[in-house]
Scaffold this motif. Sequence first.
Motif, short mmCIF file in Angstrom:
data_model
loop_
_atom_site.label_atom_id
_atom_site.label_comp_id
_atom_site.label_asym_id
_atom_site.label_seq_id
_atom_site.Cartn_x
_atom_site.Cartn_y
_atom_site.Cartn_z
N ARG A 1 0.83 -1.22 0.00
CA ARG A 1 0.00 0.00 0.00
C ARG A 1 0.86 1.27 0.00
NH1 ARG A 1 -3.00 -2.77 3.74
NH2 ARG A 1 -2.01 -1.64 5.44
N LEU A 2 1.95 1.24 0.75
CA LEU A 2 2.79 2.43 0.88
C LEU A 2 3.50 2.83 -0.41
CD1 LEU A 2 4.31 1.83 4.41
CD2 LEU A 2 2.77 3.67 3.73
N VAL A 3 3.72 1.88 -1.31
CA VAL A 3 4.44 2.22 -2.54
C VAL A 3 3.52 2.50 -3.72
CG1 VAL A 3 6.54 1.04 -1.83
CG2 VAL A 3 4.85 -0.18 -3.22
N GLY A 4 2.22 2.46 -3.50
CA GLY A 4 1.29 2.79 -4.57
C GLY A 4 1.46 4.25 -4.99
N ASP A 5 1.42 4.50 -6.29
CA ASP A 5 1.61 5.85 -6.82
C ASP A 5 0.96 5.91 -8.20
OD1 ASP A 5 3.22 7.91 -8.51
OD2 ASP A 5 3.78 8.38 -6.44
N ASP A 6 0.17 6.95 -8.45
CA ASP A 6 -0.53 7.07 -9.73
C ASP A 6 0.41 7.15 -10.93
OD1 ASP A 6 -2.95 6.95 -8.42
OD2 ASP A 6 -3.32 9.12 -8.51
N ALA A 7 1.65 7.58 -10.73
CA ALA A 7 2.61 7.69 -11.83
C ALA A 7 3.42 6.42 -12.02
CB ALA A 7 3.53 8.88 -11.58
N ALA A 8 3.15 5.42 -11.19
CA ALA A 8 3.92 4.17 -11.28
C ALA A 8 3.21 3.17 -12.17
CB ALA A 8 4.12 3.58 -9.89
N GLY A 9 3.95 2.64 -13.13
CA GLY A 9 3.42 1.59 -13.98
C GLY A 9 3.85 0.21 -13.51
N GLY A 10 4.74 0.18 -12.52
CA GLY A 10 5.21 -1.10 -12.00
C GLY A 10 5.55 -1.01 -10.53
N ILE A 11 5.14 -2.04 -9.80
CA ILE A 11 5.53 -2.20 -8.40
C ILE A 11 6.18 -3.56 -8.29
CG2 ILE A 11 4.73 -2.53 -6.03
CD1 ILE A 11 2.38 -0.66 -6.67
N ALA A 12 7.40 -3.57 -7.75
CA ALA A 12 8.08 -4.84 -7.50
C ALA A 12 8.21 -4.99 -6.00
CB ALA A 12 9.46 -4.85 -8.16
N LEU A 13 7.85 -6.16 -5.50
CA LEU A 13 7.87 -6.44 -4.07
C LEU A 13 8.62 -7.74 -3.84
CD1 LEU A 13 5.10 -5.94 -1.55
CD2 LEU A 13 6.08 -8.21 -1.72
N PHE A 14 9.46 -7.74 -2.82
CA PHE A 14 10.16 -8.96 -2.42
C PHE A 14 9.85 -9.23 -0.97
CE2 PHE A 14 13.62 -11.07 -0.24
CZ PHE A 14 13.71 -12.23 -0.98
N ALA A 15 9.45 -10.46 -0.67
CA ALA A 15 9.21 -10.89 0.70
C ALA A 15 10.14 -12.06 0.99
CB ALA A 15 7.75 -11.32 0.88
N GLY A 16 11.03 -11.87 1.95
CA GLY A 16 11.95 -12.92 2.36
C GLY A 16 11.39 -13.66 3.55
N THR A 17 11.36 -14.98 3.46
CA THR A 17 10.81 -15.80 4.53
C THR A 17 11.87 -16.72 5.13
OG1 THR A 17 10.15 -17.50 2.93
CG2 THR A 17 8.51 -15.82 3.48
N VAL A 18 11.60 -17.20 6.30
CA VAL A 18 12.49 -18.15 6.96
C VAL A 18 12.26 -19.52 6.32
CG1 VAL A 18 13.10 -19.28 9.13
CG2 VAL A 18 12.42 -16.85 9.12
N ARG A 19 13.32 -20.07 5.73
CA ARG A 19 13.20 -21.39 5.10
C ARG A 19 13.61 -22.48 6.09
NH1 ARG A 19 17.51 -18.91 2.42
NH2 ARG A 19 19.51 -19.81 3.00
N ASN A 20 13.26 -23.71 5.76
CA ASN A 20 13.49 -24.83 6.68
C ASN A 20 14.85 -25.51 6.51
OD1 ASN A 20 13.23 -26.29 4.33
ND2 ASN A 20 11.47 -27.49 5.01
N HIS A 21 15.75 -24.90 5.74
CA HIS A 21 17.07 -25.50 5.54
C HIS A 21 18.09 -24.42 5.18
CE1 HIS A 21 15.60 -24.96 1.47
NE2 HIS A 21 16.86 -24.98 1.09
N ASP A 22 19.34 -24.75 5.40
CA ASP A 22 20.43 -23.88 4.96
C ASP A 22 21.71 -24.69 4.94
OD1 ASP A 22 21.62 -21.47 4.08
OD2 ASP A 22 22.31 -21.03 6.10
N GLY A 23 22.40 -24.66 3.83
CA GLY A 23 23.68 -25.37 3.72
C GLY A 23 23.57 -26.86 3.98
N GLY A 24 22.44 -27.45 3.60
CA GLY A 24 22.27 -28.88 3.77
C GLY A 24 21.78 -29.31 5.15
N ALA A 25 21.54 -28.35 6.03
CA ALA A 25 21.06 -28.68 7.38
C ALA A 25 19.62 -28.17 7.56
CB ALA A 25 21.97 -28.04 8.43
N ASP A 26 18.86 -28.91 8.36
CA ASP A 26 17.48 -28.52 8.65
C ASP A 26 17.47 -27.39 9.68
OD1 ASP A 26 16.48 -30.49 6.96
OD2 ASP A 26 16.33 -31.98 8.57
N VAL A 27 16.75 -26.32 9.37
CA VAL A 27 16.62 -25.17 10.27
C VAL A 27 15.29 -25.29 11.00
CG1 VAL A 27 16.37 -22.66 10.39
CG2 VAL A 27 18.02 -23.68 8.81
N ASP A 28 15.34 -25.20 12.33
CA ASP A 28 14.11 -25.22 13.14
C ASP A 28 13.59 -23.81 13.38
OD1 ASP A 28 14.00 -27.95 13.40
OD2 ASP A 28 15.02 -27.99 15.34
N GLU A 29 14.49 -22.88 13.66
CA GLU A 29 14.11 -21.50 13.91
C GLU A 29 15.35 -20.64 13.81
OE1 GLU A 29 13.80 -20.63 18.47
OE2 GLU A 29 12.90 -22.59 18.08
#
Length: 153
Positions: free
Chosen positions: A34-62
């Motif tokens: 909502r905050l990046v909405g603008d009448d002069a904008a023809g494009g909005i790009a959004l990235f959401a980074g989430t916590v994944r369940n693994h890293d470097g071959g190991a299972d991540v719990d938290e």
Amino acid sequence: MAPTHDHPGEQAAQDPIKLLAIRDAPLSVDEVFRLVGDDAAGGIALFAGTVRNHDGGADVDELGYSCHPSAEAEMRRVAEKVVAEYPVRALAAVHRVGDLRVGDLAVVVAVSCPHRGEAFEACRKLIDDLKHEVPIWKHQKFSDGTEEWVGAC
């Protein structure tokens, strides 16, 4: 032929940085969008980074994120660099600190620009530079009982 940016909507907005924050509460994709909405904008790009369940071959719990007191100021420096390089109409970025679980949102960034290509490029630069330059650290806890600290910069 390079664009001429003759129309005011083709140029960067006067104050395009709408939100930069480090939060210890759950993040909202809707708020950032909502905050990046603008009448002069023809494009909005959004990235959401989430916590994944693994890293470097190991299972991540938290994992937990912590940051240096200068983190928000560094976020501003990164955002200002993106605004200087692209015709940004609006920009927002939030990063979570504290304990997170698999699937939680860790970071949400968004950029609006006159055209989609510019929005994609600006958003990519914003998240990449945020991850590499802002002093935020990740403490991962693995299923096998081991732990690892990962520095964002």
